[in-house]
Design a protein around this motif. Structure first.
Motif, PDB file in Angstrom:
ATOM      1  N   LYS A 124      26.904 -18.502 -28.314  1.00  0.00           N
ATOM      2  CA  LYS A 124      25.617 -17.846 -28.509  1.00  0.00           C
ATOM      3  C   LYS A 124      24.500 -18.755 -27.975  1.00  0.00           C
ATOM      4  O   LYS A 124      24.583 -19.978 -28.067  1.00  0.00           O
ATOM      5  N   ILE A 125      23.449 -18.130 -27.469  1.00  0.00           N
ATOM      6  CA  ILE A 125      22.314 -18.930 -27.004  1.00  0.00           C
ATOM      7  C   ILE A 125      21.219 -19.058 -28.052  1.00  0.00           C
ATOM      8  O   ILE A 125      20.367 -19.947 -27.956  1.00  0.00           O
ATOM      9  N   ASP A 126      21.216 -18.205 -29.043  1.00  0.00           N
ATOM     10  CA  ASP A 126      20.117 -18.198 -30.012  1.00  0.00           C
ATOM     11  C   ASP A 126      20.360 -19.217 -31.112  1.00  0.00           C
ATOM     12  O   ASP A 126      20.798 -18.898 -32.218  1.00  0.00           O
ATOM     13  N   THR A 127      20.076 -20.469 -30.781  1.00  0.00           N
ATOM     14  CA  THR A 127      20.220 -21.598 -31.690  1.00  0.00           C
ATOM     15  C   THR A 127      18.878 -22.340 -31.743  1.00  0.00           C
ATOM     16  O   THR A 127      18.029 -22.148 -30.869  1.00  0.00           O
ATOM     17  N   PRO A 128      18.668 -23.178 -32.753  1.00  0.00           N
ATOM     18  CA  PRO A 128      17.355 -23.836 -32.885  1.00  0.00           C
ATOM     19  C   PRO A 128      16.969 -24.707 -31.694  1.00  0.00           C
ATOM     20  O   PRO A 128      15.771 -24.959 -31.491  1.00  0.00           O
ATOM     21  N   ASP A 129      17.938 -25.158 -30.914  1.00  0.00           N
ATOM     22  CA  ASP A 129      17.616 -26.044 -29.793  1.00  0.00           C
ATOM     23  C   ASP A 129      17.463 -25.297 -28.471  1.00  0.00           C
ATOM     24  O   ASP A 129      17.363 -25.919 -27.417  1.00  0.00           O
ATOM     25  N   GLY A 150      24.199 -10.022 -23.673  1.00  0.00           N
ATOM     26  CA  GLY A 150      24.563  -9.831 -25.067  1.00  0.00           C
ATOM     27  C   GLY A 150      24.300 -11.015 -25.964  1.00  0.00           C
ATOM     28  O   GLY A 150      24.868 -11.103 -27.056  1.00  0.00           O
ATOM     29  N   GLY A 151      23.442 -11.948 -25.525  1.00  0.00           N
ATOM     30  CA  GLY A 151      23.148 -13.132 -26.324  1.00  0.00           C
ATOM     31  C   GLY A 151      24.141 -14.257 -26.159  1.00  0.00           C
ATOM     32  O   GLY A 151      24.102 -15.231 -26.920  1.00  0.00           O
ATOM     33  N   TYR A 152      25.026 -14.163 -25.149  1.00  0.00           N
ATOM     34  CA  TYR A 152      26.058 -15.183 -24.941  1.00  0.00           C
ATOM     35  C   TYR A 152      25.915 -15.854 -23.585  1.00  0.00           C
ATOM     36  O   TYR A 152      25.364 -15.277 -22.640  1.00  0.00           O
ATOM     37  N   MET A 153      26.454 -17.065 -23.529  1.00  0.00           N
ATOM     38  CA  MET A 153      26.515 -17.821 -22.276  1.00  0.00           C
ATOM     39  C   MET A 153      27.931 -18.360 -22.092  1.00  0.00           C
ATOM     40  O   MET A 153      28.705 -18.489 -23.048  1.00  0.00           O
ATOM     41  N   ILE A 154      28.276 -18.684 -20.839  1.00  0.00           N
ATOM     42  CA  ILE A 154      29.436 -19.521 -20.541  1.00  0.00           C
ATOM     43  C   ILE A 154      28.915 -20.939 -20.409  1.00  0.00           C
ATOM     44  O   ILE A 154      27.926 -21.179 -19.708  1.00  0.00           O
ATOM     45  N   ASN A 155      29.572 -21.885 -21.083  1.00  0.00           N
ATOM     46  CA  ASN A 155      29.122 -23.272 -20.989  1.00  0.00           C
ATOM     47  C   ASN A 155      30.261 -24.233 -21.253  1.00  0.00           C
ATOM     48  O   ASN A 155      31.277 -23.891 -21.851  1.00  0.00           O
ATOM     49  N   ALA A 156      30.055 -25.468 -20.764  1.00  0.00           N
ATOM     50  CA  ALA A 156      30.956 -26.573 -21.077  1.00  0.00           C
ATOM     51  C   ALA A 156      30.264 -27.379 -22.169  1.00  0.00           C
ATOM     52  O   ALA A 156      29.324 -28.122 -21.887  1.00  0.00           O
ATOM     53  N   PRO A 157      30.669 -27.235 -23.446  1.00  0.00           N
ATOM     54  CA  PRO A 157      29.843 -27.727 -24.555  1.00  0.00           C
ATOM     55  C   PRO A 157      29.808 -29.244 -24.743  1.00  0.00           C
ATOM     56  O   PRO A 157      28.732 -29.837 -24.697  1.00  0.00           O
ATOM     57  N   ARG A 189      11.847 -32.456 -19.413  1.00  0.00           N
ATOM     58  CA  ARG A 189      12.553 -33.686 -19.030  1.00  0.00           C
ATOM     59  C   ARG A 189      13.507 -34.141 -20.130  1.00  0.00           C
ATOM     60  O   ARG A 189      14.371 -34.988 -19.891  1.00  0.00           O
ATOM     61  N   ALA A 190      13.370 -33.595 -21.335  1.00  0.00           N
ATOM     62  CA  ALA A 190      14.258 -33.958 -22.439  1.00  0.00           C
ATOM     63  C   ALA A 190      15.452 -33.019 -22.566  1.00  0.00           C
ATOM     64  O   ALA A 190      16.293 -33.197 -23.456  1.00  0.00           O
ATOM     65  N   ILE A 191      15.560 -32.021 -21.694  1.00  0.00           N
ATOM     66  CA  ILE A 191      16.704 -31.096 -21.743  1.00  0.00           C
ATOM     67  C   ILE A 191      18.003 -31.861 -21.634  1.00  0.00           C
ATOM     68  O   ILE A 191      18.154 -32.768 -20.818  1.00  0.00           O
ATOM     69  N   ARG A 192      18.984 -31.486 -22.457  1.00  0.00           N
ATOM     70  CA  ARG A 192      20.257 -32.199 -22.445  1.00  0.00           C
ATOM     71  C   ARG A 192      21.469 -31.281 -22.319  1.00  0.00           C
ATOM     72  O   ARG A 192      22.612 -31.755 -22.317  1.00  0.00           O
ATOM     73  N   HIS A 193      21.249 -29.957 -22.215  1.00  0.00           N
ATOM     74  CA  HIS A 193      22.395 -29.057 -22.082  1.00  0.00           C
ATOM     75  C   HIS A 193      21.974 -27.802 -21.331  1.00  0.00           C
ATOM     76  O   HIS A 193      20.836 -27.337 -21.454  1.00  0.00           O
ATOM     77  N   VAL A 194      22.912 -27.258 -20.553  1.00  0.00           N
ATOM     78  CA  VAL A 194      22.659 -26.039 -19.795  1.00  0.00           C
ATOM     79  C   VAL A 194      23.904 -25.169 -19.816  1.00  0.00           C
ATOM     80  O   VAL A 194      25.034 -25.668 -19.837  1.00  0.00           O
ATOM     81  N   GLY A 195      23.705 -23.864 -19.867  1.00  0.00           N
ATOM     82  CA  GLY A 195      24.786 -22.894 -19.760  1.00  0.00           C
ATOM     83  C   GLY A 195      24.353 -21.760 -18.857  1.00  0.00           C
ATOM     84  O   GLY A 195      23.223 -21.723 -18.373  1.00  0.00           O
ATOM     85  N   MET A 196      25.257 -20.802 -18.637  1.00  0.00           N
ATOM     86  CA  MET A 196      24.957 -19.648 -17.793  1.00  0.00           C
ATOM     87  C   MET A 196      25.010 -18.371 -18.631  1.00  0.00           C
ATOM     88  O   MET A 196      26.047 -18.043 -19.212  1.00  0.00           O
ATOM     89  N   TYR A 197      23.897 -17.679 -18.696  1.00  0.00           N
ATOM     90  CA  TYR A 197      23.807 -16.463 -19.488  1.00  0.00           C
ATOM     91  C   TYR A 197      24.680 -15.367 -18.893  1.00  0.00           C
ATOM     92  O   TYR A 197      24.727 -15.174 -17.679  1.00  0.00           O
ATOM     93  N   VAL A 198      25.391 -14.629 -19.767  1.00  0.00           N
ATOM     94  CA  VAL A 198      26.242 -13.533 -19.305  1.00  0.00           C
ATOM     95  C   VAL A 198      25.866 -12.203 -19.936  1.00  0.00           C
ATOM     96  O   VAL A 198      26.479 -11.177 -19.648  1.00  0.00           O
TER      97      VAL A 198
END
Length: 340
Positions: free
Chosen positions: A313-318, A296-303, A285-294
């Motif tokens: 990159k998706i591999d971040t501490p959050d 190779g460790g990357y996503m498309i997102n509106a940051p 319920r605390a999620i605040r961001h979403v992207g779409m995985y493509v």
């Protein structure tokens, strides 16, 4: 919105060039692993998906979700989420109260003192969650001799009453009741920790195709891509619009989108999976961001405001986790709250 790192032009171009290759290659491997078996089903001992149940309630749901054979923790979680969105102060126009939405008469008959503090408080999850499980098990006993799936019959009794289930010899032919059973059983899969490979999505490639065409557009808080928005999006507006193009209607809120299907682990991600980010890694319920995985460790997102739709990159501490969107999972979702 989350802090992200802009990928350089060379990497950006490489990702764009290889999106189609990543999708095809990853899905070939996934098909071989799954073998067409649909491994996302709920079976055997049922655990809860990471963070899907708020940390404050997870021990209660895990414990009381094993109260009787007709119930499991993921099913109990699905009911609570459907009833209140985990809001212990929820109250409906029909006077249903608390996290489990008991009406006063049902609470008087079936409420239990779950925490043994001497009272039965419908507003206290320590009482209301055990009471929900206990009520489910009581209903299961009422309809235990009815043919068919005992959990489906229990859920039907919850919605339409045990008499109707007994009368019709199973789930009665009421549209509302049939929808309730379908919704809870679908949400059950979203709250359960997968015990095998999750079946690949058939719609993911189309959703990626749409998201890829939005690359370079400026971020807009609350943007849904409409003419009034100048075709711009925020994070969950982008993922919602992408899946709408393949006939899947996601809720507007990122933290509700997390419950739109089963949850593959990091090393099982496939292109098209939604990936989520939060400062609280114990509570969806605390999620605040979403992207779409493509891939190779990357996503498309509106940051965030001031940035454009891009690869990150998706591999971040959050990094919180991922969801493989399904048609049934999306259809089952209620909508709670507003987007972040």
């Amino acid at each position: 919105m989350r802090k992200a790192w802009l990928v350089g032009g060379v990497v950006f171009g490489a990702c764009l060039s290889f999106v189609a290759l990543l999708v095809v290659g990853t899905y070939v491997v996934a098909a071989q692993l799954v073998g067409g078996g649909g491994g996302g089903g709920v079976r055997g001992a049922v655990g809860l998906a990471k963070g899907a149940v708020p940390a404050a309630y997870q021990p209660l749901v895990q414990r009381w979700g094993n109260l009787c054979p007709a119930v499991n923790p993921a099913l109990l979680a699905a009911q609570l989420y459907q009833e209140s969105g985990w809001n212990p102060r929820a109250q409906s126009h029909a006077s249903a109260q608390g996290i489990a939405q008991f009406i006063p008469g049902t609470w008087a008959a079936h409420g239990v003192d779950g925490d043994k503090d001497g009272d039965r408080d419908v507003w206290d999850p320590n009482d209301a969650i055990p009471s929900a499980a206990s009520y489910d098990c009581s209903l299961a006993q009422y309809v235990k001799d009815v043919p068919g799936d005992p959990t489906d019959n229990m859920l039907a009794a919850y919605n339409a009453g045990a008499y109707a289930v007994i009368k019709y010899g199973g789930v009665p032919p009421y549209k509302e009741t049939q929808n309730y059973v379908r919704i809870i059983r679908s949400l059950e899969k979203s709250f359960a920790r997968p015990v095998g490979p999750v079946e690949p999505s058939r719609q993911a490639a189309g959703a990626i195709y749409f998201a890829q065409k939005q690359l370079g557009k400026p971020y807009l808080w609350g943007g849904e891509g409409t003419a009034a928005d100048g075709g711009r999006f925020d994070c969950s507006g982008l993922t919602q619009a992408a899946y709408a193009t393949v006939g899947i209607k996601l809720p507007r809120v990122a933290n509700d989108q997390y419950n739109a299907g089963p949850h593959p682990s990091r090393d099982e991600l496939l292109p098209g999976d939604l990936v989520f980010f939060s400062d609280d890694l114990t509570d969806s319920r605390a999620i605040r961001h979403v992207g779409m995985y493509v891939g190779g460790g990357y996503m498309i997102n509106a940051p965030y405001t001031g940035a454009v739709i891009r690869f990150d990159k998706i591999d971040t501490p959050d990094y919180f986790g991922a969801t493989r969107v399904t048609q049934d999972g999306a259809k089952a979702l209620p909508t709670h709250g507003t987007d972040a």
